[in-house]
Each structure stands twice: as C-alpha cells, then as structure tokens.
Design a protein around this motif. Structure first.
Motif, mmCIF file in Angstrom:
data_model
loop_
_atom_site.group_PDB
_atom_site.id
_atom_site.type_symbol
_atom_site.label_atom_id
_atom_site.label_comp_id
_atom_site.label_asym_id
_atom_site.label_seq_id
_atom_site.Cartn_x
_atom_site.Cartn_y
_atom_site.Cartn_z
ATOM 1 N N THR A 140 0.665 -0.904 -0.048
ATOM 2 C CA THR A 140 0.186 0.094 -0.332
ATOM 3 C C THR A 140 0.671 1.257 0.118
ATOM 4 N N ALA A 141 2.415 0.527 -0.011
ATOM 5 C CA ALA A 141 3.196 2.168 0.132
ATOM 6 C C ALA A 141 4.598 1.900 -0.541
ATOM 7 N N SER A 142 4.452 1.510 -1.592
ATOM 8 C CA SER A 142 5.962 1.064 -2.505
ATOM 9 C C SER A 142 6.387 1.299 -3.418
ATOM 10 N N SER A 143 6.438 1.348 -4.402
ATOM 11 C CA SER A 143 7.400 1.464 -5.957
ATOM 12 C C SER A 143 7.657 0.048 -6.725
ATOM 13 N N TYR A 144 7.989 0.108 -8.191
ATOM 14 C CA TYR A 144 8.290 -0.226 -8.665
ATOM 15 C C TYR A 144 8.659 0.527 -10.159
ATOM 16 N N GLU A 145 9.296 -0.704 -11.085
ATOM 17 C CA GLU A 145 10.142 -0.139 -12.088
ATOM 18 C C GLU A 145 8.902 -0.771 -13.470
ATOM 19 N N SER A 146 8.677 -0.525 -14.419
ATOM 20 C CA SER A 146 8.614 -1.083 -14.854
ATOM 21 C C SER A 146 8.096 -0.695 -16.633
ATOM 22 N N ALA A 147 7.651 -1.435 -17.189
ATOM 23 C CA ALA A 147 7.962 -0.783 -19.400
ATOM 24 C C ALA A 147 7.895 0.741 -19.305
ATOM 25 N N GLN A 148 6.856 1.443 -18.773
ATOM 26 C CA GLN A 148 6.379 2.464 -18.742
ATOM 27 C C GLN A 148 6.974 3.617 -17.729
ATOM 28 N N GLY A 149 7.880 3.356 -16.667
ATOM 29 C CA GLY A 149 8.339 3.934 -15.477
ATOM 30 C C GLY A 149 8.198 3.424 -14.429
ATOM 31 N N SER A 150 7.862 3.856 -13.922
ATOM 32 C CA SER A 150 8.021 4.233 -12.272
ATOM 33 C C SER A 150 6.736 3.936 -12.026
ATOM 34 N N ARG A 193 -5.605 2.644 -2.917
ATOM 35 C CA ARG A 193 -6.267 2.251 -3.982
ATOM 36 C C ARG A 193 -5.951 2.046 -5.328
ATOM 37 N N GLY A 194 -4.532 1.650 -5.528
ATOM 38 C CA GLY A 194 -3.838 1.051 -6.765
ATOM 39 C C GLY A 194 -2.391 1.558 -6.800
ATOM 40 N N GLU A 195 -2.493 1.662 -8.457
ATOM 41 C CA GLU A 195 -1.363 2.159 -8.781
ATOM 42 C C GLU A 195 -1.582 3.152 -9.628
ATOM 43 N N TYR A 196 -0.126 4.306 -9.794
ATOM 44 C CA TYR A 196 0.249 5.079 -10.131
ATOM 45 C C TYR A 196 1.527 4.797 -11.353
ATOM 46 N N TYR A 197 1.187 5.167 -12.608
ATOM 47 C CA TYR A 197 1.858 5.650 -13.485
ATOM 48 C C TYR A 197 3.025 6.488 -13.291
ATOM 49 N N VAL A 198 4.023 7.256 -13.031
ATOM 50 C CA VAL A 198 4.697 8.630 -13.065
ATOM 51 C C VAL A 198 5.118 8.673 -14.699
ATOM 52 N N ILE A 199 4.275 9.859 -15.161
ATOM 53 C CA ILE A 199 4.120 9.816 -16.878
ATOM 54 C C ILE A 199 5.260 10.963 -16.698
ATOM 55 N N GLY A 200 5.451 11.859 -15.648
ATOM 56 C CA GLY A 200 5.761 12.751 -15.237
ATOM 57 C C GLY A 200 5.536 13.366 -14.352
ATOM 58 N N SER A 201 6.723 14.443 -14.113
ATOM 59 C CA SER A 201 6.732 14.885 -12.381
ATOM 60 C C SER A 201 4.985 15.689 -12.520
ATOM 61 N N PRO A 202 4.734 15.546 -11.498
ATOM 62 C CA PRO A 202 3.568 16.992 -11.570
ATOM 63 C C PRO A 202 3.271 18.118 -11.251
ATOM 64 N N LEU A 255 8.572 7.788 -2.025
ATOM 65 C CA LEU A 255 7.465 7.785 -2.944
ATOM 66 C C LEU A 255 7.867 9.151 -3.444
ATOM 67 N N PHE A 256 7.732 10.385 -2.367
ATOM 68 C CA PHE A 256 7.673 11.558 -2.764
ATOM 69 C C PHE A 256 8.644 12.531 -3.709
ATOM 70 N N GLY A 257 10.190 11.105 -3.288
ATOM 71 C CA GLY A 257 11.515 11.548 -4.419
ATOM 72 C C GLY A 257 11.013 10.771 -5.714
ATOM 73 N N GLU A 258 10.374 9.394 -5.769
ATOM 74 C CA GLU A 258 10.140 9.244 -7.426
ATOM 75 C C GLU A 258 8.783 9.294 -7.945
ATOM 76 N N LEU A 259 8.053 10.391 -7.205
ATOM 77 C CA LEU A 259 6.991 11.127 -7.978
ATOM 78 C C LEU A 259 8.011 11.828 -8.626
ATOM 79 N N THR A 260 8.277 13.005 -7.751
ATOM 80 C CA THR A 260 8.519 14.803 -7.869
ATOM 81 C C THR A 260 10.462 14.095 -8.442
ATOM 82 N N GLY A 261 11.013 13.066 -9.010
ATOM 83 C CA GLY A 261 12.469 13.118 -10.021
ATOM 84 C C GLY A 261 13.579 13.767 -9.255
ATOM 85 N N LYS A 262 13.336 13.143 -7.292
ATOM 86 C CA LYS A 262 13.336 13.549 -6.799
ATOM 87 C C LYS A 262 14.516 12.630 -5.711
ATOM 88 N N ARG A 263 15.030 11.823 -6.580
ATOM 89 C CA ARG A 263 15.422 10.400 -5.232
ATOM 90 C C ARG A 263 16.665 10.948 -4.682
#
Length: 573
Positions: A290-300, A306-315, A416-424
């Motif tokens: 419920t609070a994690s991340s993984y790499e896919s072919a489409q990115g992080s 409530r599900g999964e969110y594909y990080v296409i670009g930093s909001p 996770l916020f670092g993944e989401l915003t490009g600030k790893r």
C-alpha cells in the motif's frame, strides 16, 4: 487497542475473597507457604524479621503489607520480638461477559509480588481485622462488605506501591540495566553493579540472566556492539573514534570484539552496510503493497491504498490533504499548490513550514477538507489518507489520487515522493542526514539520562495517554534516539496505554514530554491542569510541554527534525 476496551480492563476487574487466617510468630518462629494457590494480602506488625519470596530475601520492619501472587513460595521469619500477622487469600477475575485480559503494561500490580514497609500500622491492621471479622460471620451481606473493603485495601496498597516505584525500592534488574545503558562506554566493575542493586553479585547475576536472557558482561557487550553498528552505518566517524566512544582504548581489540560479534571487521561491515541500504529499502518497499514503488516498461509505478499510479512526468500542481505531505514536498524543494491547514475557527499552516507555503492555497482542514476549493485549484495530482476514503470518488473526478495510510513511515513516504517528483537523491540525502543526526545525538544523550526514563504523554478528556515505542512519535524518542522507556510501558505492543490522571505517578519518568492542545484550544484543559498538579515539585521541573498538533500531525522531515530539536533542547539544557 481501542480506548474504551483499555479503560474497561480495570473497571471490569473484581476482587473475590477466598479465605483468611491469622496468628502470632514468636521470635525465631517461621510461617511457611509453598506455591500459593491464590493471590495473598499479607499484613504484619510487631518485631523485625525477613520475608523470603521465591528465594529472594526482603528485610521487613516493625510493620509491613505484602502482596504475593499465586504460585509464589514464601517464608516469614520473626527475628526480634513477636510478629502478629493476617493472611487474606483472594482472586482477581473479570465480571461475567468481560474480557479476562488484564492491562498489559510491564509488572502489572495484580501480577506482581511486592512489599510496602512502614505502612500505617493502626489503619491497615484495623481494616484487615474488620475484613476478617465480617468474613468469619459467614453471612451474605457481611461477606459482600468484606469483599468491598478488601478491594479498597488492595487499591490503596497498589497506589502506594506504584507511587514508590522508581526510587530506592525499584527492581534491582531495572536499576542495573538503566545504569549499564548510561555507562556501558566505560569499564564497569561487577562489584559496583551489585552494590548499586543492594544485593550479592551472585544474586544479581542470577536475577539479571533470568530477566534479560543475558549475563551482565554479555549485556554490556551487546549495547556496545549495537551502538557501534549504528555509528558505522549512519556516520562517517573513523573506526578509532568509534572504538574510543564504546570504551575500547585499543582499536585493534575493538575490531576483534566487533568481528566476533558480527562476523566481519568494522570496516567491512560499514562497506557492506552502505551497499545493502538501497537493496534492503527496495525490498521493504516491495513488501509494502500500500506504499511502495517498482519499475515497469512505462517507468516508475507507485502503489497506494487504492491502486497504482504510473509516473509519466513530475506533476506540477499537487494538492495535499494532510499537512505532513506539504512538509515532504517542501523538504524536497517543492511547494504544493494547495494544502489543508491546522486550527478550527482560524485556519493556518504550522510555524515550522509556514514560510514555504506563502503561495499555497488553503484547502480546509485534515478532518474537513474543502472539496470545492480543491476543485477550483485544478491540481494535477491529489495526495490524501485513508480518512478521506468517503471523498475518494469525488476527488478522483478532479484529478488522479494517491491514498496512503496516515501513520505510514515518513521515510517510506519521502522516498515515494522522491520517485514521484524526480528527487530521488534528495530524498536519500535527507534520510541519511536524519540517521546521522539521531545517532550522534543518541550518544550525547545517553550519559545525561543515566538511570532516568522519558515518557510521552497526552492528556485527553478524562484520561492520560502514555505512548509507547510503537507510536510513530514515540518511535522518534525510543527507537531513533534510543531514549530509555519507562518500565510502565516498556513491554506493551500497543501504540499507547490509557490511565486515569490519579495513576500518572505510576509511570515514574524523569522527563515528561506532554502533548498539549493549548494552542488549538487557546488554553490548558482541565485534565492537563490535573496532570501538572499530580506530578510533584521535583518532577514538575522535568515536564516539557509541546504542541500536540505539530508533534502528532506534522509528520514530515521538517516536523520530525523539529521534534528532535525540542528533545535536544529540553534534555541537554
């Protein structure tokens, strides 16, 4: 455990008298009971003597009251003059339909054998004799009254016992363990520890091994190695400096001792730990669905409740419905487009992060978000907690929604916020800096808190919540900073234990961090006033009132470091 369930544990407990007997021990005579079949209240006055319970000897004065638990073997010996004694046998049980579980804090009095010397002779003996007299009449109402009087007497005895804990009569193992925790960095003589406990070395070693499952020397080594391990993982201190801090004057001897304990020398341990950190953290994220991340072919991909969110670009425009998430974004050098605030009549942002939120729109409060304001904001992403589940569908029509548990570990959320915003890398640095800071501060605080404990308490409407290390703010004190936990809550698996204000002295902490709602309520509550009045003059000097809203609600990197600042300021003053 829910508050109502915890508070009922005492109110549903009833005392039932089973039997009684009394007599006089002449000088040199012995009263002996083997493996008691019930709890016993033992009262005596007259000459001096010895009370032995399960092999442990206690010198008793001219008058005393003892509580002896079922299964104990006891011997009462009169050494000078005759001793008059009264024995009352009873059992504690729950009312029909109530839980049989007793309150779970360490050394619960109904599970503990203890002696109160120098009790008020006339009052206690008079009450005990009245109980015995009513019991012997054998009539229904008289025995009913005997049980009521007995319950009152046990209450008074427990209150006296708990008020006396933490002083000279504290359990020898607790005293010695606290002393070792504060002084393990120097050479400790075993005879010194025995003198501190007020018993023979052999007796101390046996009791210590029984409770800690470690010998005295092994316990010292464990504390040294755990502290050294933490410094190796979270600081860049040279090996020689760490050896010196741990009480080893010879760096090579320290290295051999460390290798014997962990299987590798200190330098190799540090290098291995550095390479394992990212891998271990990635694995822990994967296990947390419920609070994690993984790499896919489409990115992080970020997994949330409530599900999964594909990080296409930093909001670019993020709305947060919990102040802690605003803190996370600010720590990464970003600012949310909108955030909920604190307060009731007047809404505002916490002082610690207010300056960074000057251009942030106010979206109501955490409990009551202003959904129309969220819609007017037109965010790219909304981040909320499980509390906002009723609003999820409406929020999802405005923008994509990430939902996390409010009590999720702040380091997980920051990652996770670092993944989401490009600030790893920024997220990693913030976490590493925090661990380094708390590790060094822990070393600095340890000798200051020699033999002391620190409690985290929160006055409620009519009770006091005593937080444990399982609570997320309690973890900062007890896990991250290694502050000593009061024995009252040391073994609880719950995040907090609820007690009446009258029983607050039983916590016996040297320092109290009091989570106050004074700023929110524009004044101290009646319960909080009682808390201040309950602690005596000496203890009052060590009550540190802190704002509950920021200590509990602002759970991001800035807020956590602010808590650490206040702890250091209070304890190192």
């Amino acid at each position: 455990m829910p508050l109502q369930e915890q508070t009922s544990l005492w109110s549903d407990t009833t005392i039932k008298m089973l039997d009684e007997y009394s007599g006089t021990l002449q000088t040199g005579s012995v009263l002996r009971e083997t493996e008691l079949t019930s709890n016993v209240l033992l009262l005596a006055y007259g000459g001096e003597g010895e009370l032995t319970m399960n092999g442990e000897v206690c010198h008793i004065g001219a008058s005393f009251a003892g509580h002896v638990v079922k299964g104990t073997s006891l011997t009462l010996t009169a050494r000078s003059d005759d001793i008059y004694y009264i024995v009352i046998m009873y059992k504690a049980s729950s009312m029909e339909g109530a839980s049989l579980v007793l309150p779970s804090y360490r050394k619960h009095p109904l599970r503990t054998s203890f002696v109160q010397n120098s009790v008020t002779q006339a009052e206690w003996i008079e009450n005990a004799e009245k109980i015995v007299a009513k019991w012997r009449r054998g009539e229904g109402m008289e025995r009913f009254h005997a049980n009521a009087l007995l319950q009152g007497m046990i209450y008074e005895l427990i209150m006296d016992y708990e008020r006396g804990q933490g002083g000279e009569a504290s359990d020898m193992v607790d005293v010695v363990a606290s002393y070792i925790a504060a002084h393990y960095r120097r050479n400790l003589e075993l005879k010194e520890l025995a003198a501190l406990a007020g018993c023979s070395l052999r007796q101390l070693q046996r009791r210590f091994k029984q409770e800690k499952q470690l010998g005295l020397t092994e316990y010292v080594i464990q504390l040294r190695m755990e502290s050294a391990s933490r410094m190796l993982r979270h600081t860049d201190a040279p090996i020689g400096e760490i050896a010196d801090r741990m009480g080893y004057r010879d760096m090579y001897y320290f290295s051999r001792a460390f290798k014997k304990y962990y299987g590798v020398p200190p330098l190799r341990y540090r290098l291995d730990a550095a390479s394992k950190t990212d891998i271990d953290y990635a694995h822990s994220l994967q296990r947390n669905r419920t609070a994690s991340s993984y790499e896919s072919a489409q990115g992080s991909v970020i997994c949330h409740m409530r599900g999964e969110y594909y990080v296409i670009g930093s909001p670019k425009r993020i709305a947060v419905l919990d102040v802690q998430y605003a803190d996370h974004l600010l720590a990464l050098g970003l600012s949310p487009a909108g955030s909920v605030g604190l307060g009731n009549a007047v809404l505002h942002f916490p002082q610690t992060i207010r300056a960074g939120l000057q251009n942030t729109e106010l979206l109501g409060t955490y409990e009551y978000p202003d959904l129309l304001a969220v819609e007017r904001l037109s965010p790219d992403l909304i981040i909320c907690t499980e509390v906002h589940e009723p609003h999820y569908e409406q929020l999802s029509r405005i923008a994509p929604v990430l939902m996390f548990k409010r009590n999720e570990n702040w380091q997980t959320i920051l990652t996770l916020f670092g993944e989401l915003t490009g600030k790893r890398e920024e997220a990693k640095r913030i976490i590493a800096d925090y661990h380094r800071r708390t590790t060094l501060l822990s070393e600095e605080l340890a000798p200051v808190l020699a033999g002391k404990s620190v409690a985290l308490i929160r006055p409620l409407d009519s009770l006091v919540r005593v937080h444990s290390a399982s609570h997320r703010t309690g973890a900062v004190l007890y896990h991250d900073l290694g502050l000593p936990v009061p024995s009252f809550v040391a073994d609880t698996s719950d995040t907090a234990y609820h007690i009446s204000v009258d029983r607050l002295p039983a916590v016996h902490a040297s320092h109290y961090f009091l989570l106050s709602h004074e700023l929110m309520q524009e004044g101290i509550s009646a319960t909080e006033q009682r808390v201040w009045g309950m602690l005596d003059t000496v203890e009052r000097q060590h009550i540190h009132s802190v704002d509950a809203a920021t200590w509990i609600g602002c759970y991001g990197p800035t807020g956590i470091n602010g808590i650490v600042d206040q702890i250091a300021q209070a304890l190192l003053a």
